[in-house]
Motif scaffolding. Sequence first.
Motif, PDB file in Angstrom:
ATOM      1  N   VAL A 247       0.985  -1.006  -0.036  1.00 19.81           N
ATOM      2  CA  VAL A 247       0.105  -0.119  -0.008  1.00 19.81           C
ATOM      3  C   VAL A 247       0.732   1.264  -0.039  1.00 19.81           C
ATOM      4  N   PRO A 248       0.688   1.807  -0.936  1.00 19.66           N
ATOM      5  CA  PRO A 248       1.585   3.414  -0.968  1.00 19.66           C
ATOM      6  C   PRO A 248       1.316   4.304   0.049  1.00 19.66           C
ATOM      7  N   PRO A 249       2.091   5.067   0.388  1.00 19.01           N
ATOM      8  CA  PRO A 249       1.788   6.312   1.205  1.00 19.01           C
ATOM      9  C   PRO A 249       0.918   7.248   0.926  1.00 19.01           C
ATOM     10  N   ASN A 250       0.056   7.782   1.572  1.00 21.87           N
ATOM     11  CA  ASN A 250      -0.836   8.732   1.425  1.00 21.87           C
ATOM     12  C   ASN A 250      -0.117  10.227   1.453  1.00 21.87           C
ATOM     13  N   SER A 251      -0.888  11.327   1.503  1.00 18.82           N
ATOM     14  CA  SER A 251      -0.106  12.545   1.586  1.00 18.82           C
ATOM     15  C   SER A 251       0.577  12.815   2.732  1.00 18.82           C
ATOM     16  N   ASP A 252       0.056  12.650   3.969  1.00 20.93           N
ATOM     17  CA  ASP A 252       0.423  13.006   5.279  1.00 20.93           C
ATOM     18  C   ASP A 252       1.819  12.041   5.543  1.00 20.93           C
ATOM     19  N   GLU A 253       1.553  10.517   5.269  1.00 18.35           N
ATOM     20  CA  GLU A 253       2.628   9.474   5.462  1.00 18.35           C
ATOM     21  C   GLU A 253       3.920  10.139   4.561  1.00 18.35           C
ATOM     22  N   PHE A 254       3.620  10.631   3.428  1.00 18.34           N
ATOM     23  CA  PHE A 254       4.534  11.155   2.713  1.00 18.34           C
ATOM     24  C   PHE A 254       5.385  12.285   3.135  1.00 18.34           C
ATOM     25  N   ALA A 255       4.675  13.287   3.890  1.00 17.22           N
ATOM     26  CA  ALA A 255       5.215  14.280   4.251  1.00 17.22           C
ATOM     27  C   ALA A 255       5.965  13.781   5.627  1.00 17.22           C
ATOM     28  N   GLN A 256       5.849  12.854   6.339  1.00 20.64           N
ATOM     29  CA  GLN A 256       6.635  12.321   7.359  1.00 20.64           C
ATOM     30  C   GLN A 256       7.790  11.941   6.933  1.00 20.64           C
ATOM     31  N   MET A 257       7.790  11.220   5.664  1.00 19.11           N
ATOM     32  CA  MET A 257       9.041  10.331   5.202  1.00 19.11           C
ATOM     33  C   MET A 257       9.947  11.706   4.753  1.00 19.11           C
ATOM     34  N   VAL A 258       9.302  12.634   4.170  1.00 19.55           N
ATOM     35  CA  VAL A 258      10.017  13.803   3.645  1.00 19.55           C
ATOM     36  C   VAL A 258      10.915  14.505   4.925  1.00 19.55           C
ATOM     37  N   THR A 259       9.798  14.839   6.106  1.00 20.47           N
ATOM     38  CA  THR A 259      10.415  15.426   7.268  1.00 20.47           C
ATOM     39  C   THR A 259      11.746  14.472   7.760  1.00 20.47           C
ATOM     40  N   ALA A 260      11.469  13.337   8.058  1.00 18.73           N
ATOM     41  CA  ALA A 260      12.732  12.481   8.471  1.00 18.73           C
ATOM     42  C   ALA A 260      13.842  12.496   7.635  1.00 18.73           C
ATOM     43  N   LEU A 261      13.773  12.541   6.358  1.00 17.65           N
ATOM     44  CA  LEU A 261      14.866  12.751   5.411  1.00 17.65           C
ATOM     45  C   LEU A 261      15.595  13.931   5.832  1.00 17.65           C
ATOM     46  N   THR A 262      14.767  15.042   5.789  1.00 13.73           N
ATOM     47  CA  THR A 262      15.299  16.505   6.109  1.00 13.73           C
ATOM     48  C   THR A 262      16.106  16.154   7.196  1.00 13.73           C
ATOM     49  N   GLU A 263      15.695  15.740   8.284  1.00 17.53           N
ATOM     50  CA  GLU A 263      16.284  15.870   9.723  1.00 17.53           C
ATOM     51  C   GLU A 263      17.612  15.000   9.677  1.00 17.53           C
ATOM     52  N   MET A 264      17.804  14.001   8.799  1.00 15.96           N
ATOM     53  CA  MET A 264      18.832  12.986   8.716  1.00 15.96           C
ATOM     54  C   MET A 264      19.942  14.047   7.812  1.00 15.96           C
ATOM     55  N   GLN A 265      19.401  14.768   6.853  1.00 12.08           N
ATOM     56  CA  GLN A 265      20.491  15.698   6.169  1.00 12.08           C
ATOM     57  C   GLN A 265      20.953  16.760   7.090  1.00 12.08           C
ATOM     58  N   ARG A 266      20.156  17.263   7.924  1.00 16.81           N
ATOM     59  CA  ARG A 266      20.601  18.336   8.858  1.00 16.81           C
ATOM     60  C   ARG A 266      21.499  17.660   9.918  1.00 16.81           C
TER      61      ARG A 266
END
Length: 290
Positions: A247-266
């Motif tokens: 089951v692919p992510p919905n908009s909220d789940e995708f946003a959470q993934m992007v936030t996690a990736l951003t935190e990793m980069q920081r």
Amino acid sequence: MDSPYQAAADVHVLPANLALPGVGVLPINAYVITAEEPVLVDTGLGVDADDFVDALSAIVDPGRLRWIWLTHDDADHTGNIERVMELAPRARLVTHGYAALRMSTWWPLPMDRVHAIRFGDDLDVGDRTLTAVAPPLFDNPMSTGLLDRSTGDLFSVDAFGAIIPEPTQSASDVPPEALAGGMLGWATSDSPWVHLTEPAAFGQVLDRVRQIQPRRIFSSHLPAADGTALEDFLAVLQQVPSAEHFVPPNSDEFAQMVTALTEMQRAGVPVPRTEAAPQPASPAEAAPRG
């Protein structure tokens, strides 16, 4: 891009790893076969362009490349195709004919350099013969793997790919349960059509791979694996037709993934600059397409 490594006397891996926060990483590999007529298998991620060319050049002078075997025309396999073909003027592009036609819609592919190939065709690269083979699972109908007849090495395209806990240079380093779960999760998301197949019919497809008896397995999305792992890999794939659907992510789940990736980069954690993936609850639910 990660550091290249030598997986066999004549096979070098050009690896990248797509980080999936909370899940693991998805390997993304290109390969160099140091045959008499050197062969590059796939061309990595476009965002790694400079690093990819440097890594390739450290293994073989691109001007010496004679063949670029493009397993299919997805972005994680074609990332540096234009640049490599410019640097390798003697190289011919070995790929499914329709893949070449599709690529010509987004860049001026020199068709006179295309060597179209289909399953069962042989390619003479000087000191060995490479045979085009059908991978048991695929996300692109142009997918064309290869078998090195001289070594028994099987390049299986997306088949046998897996989301793994962390980057490694050998599939044997991954705990068996984690590897099986990651492979099942990848297969259900990357090849969802397999749910429409009859298990017995799909088993016949797997039997054809079994008959190859590869000495080593080089997947586009798995660290290098010894051929002795084949039965375990096939046992995982046999479960795919009846496994839970991805089951692919919905908009909220995708946003959470992007936030996690951003935190990793920081935090300074290396993160490949490619599409983000959902943050699933289990490896069986994980895996972006590629």
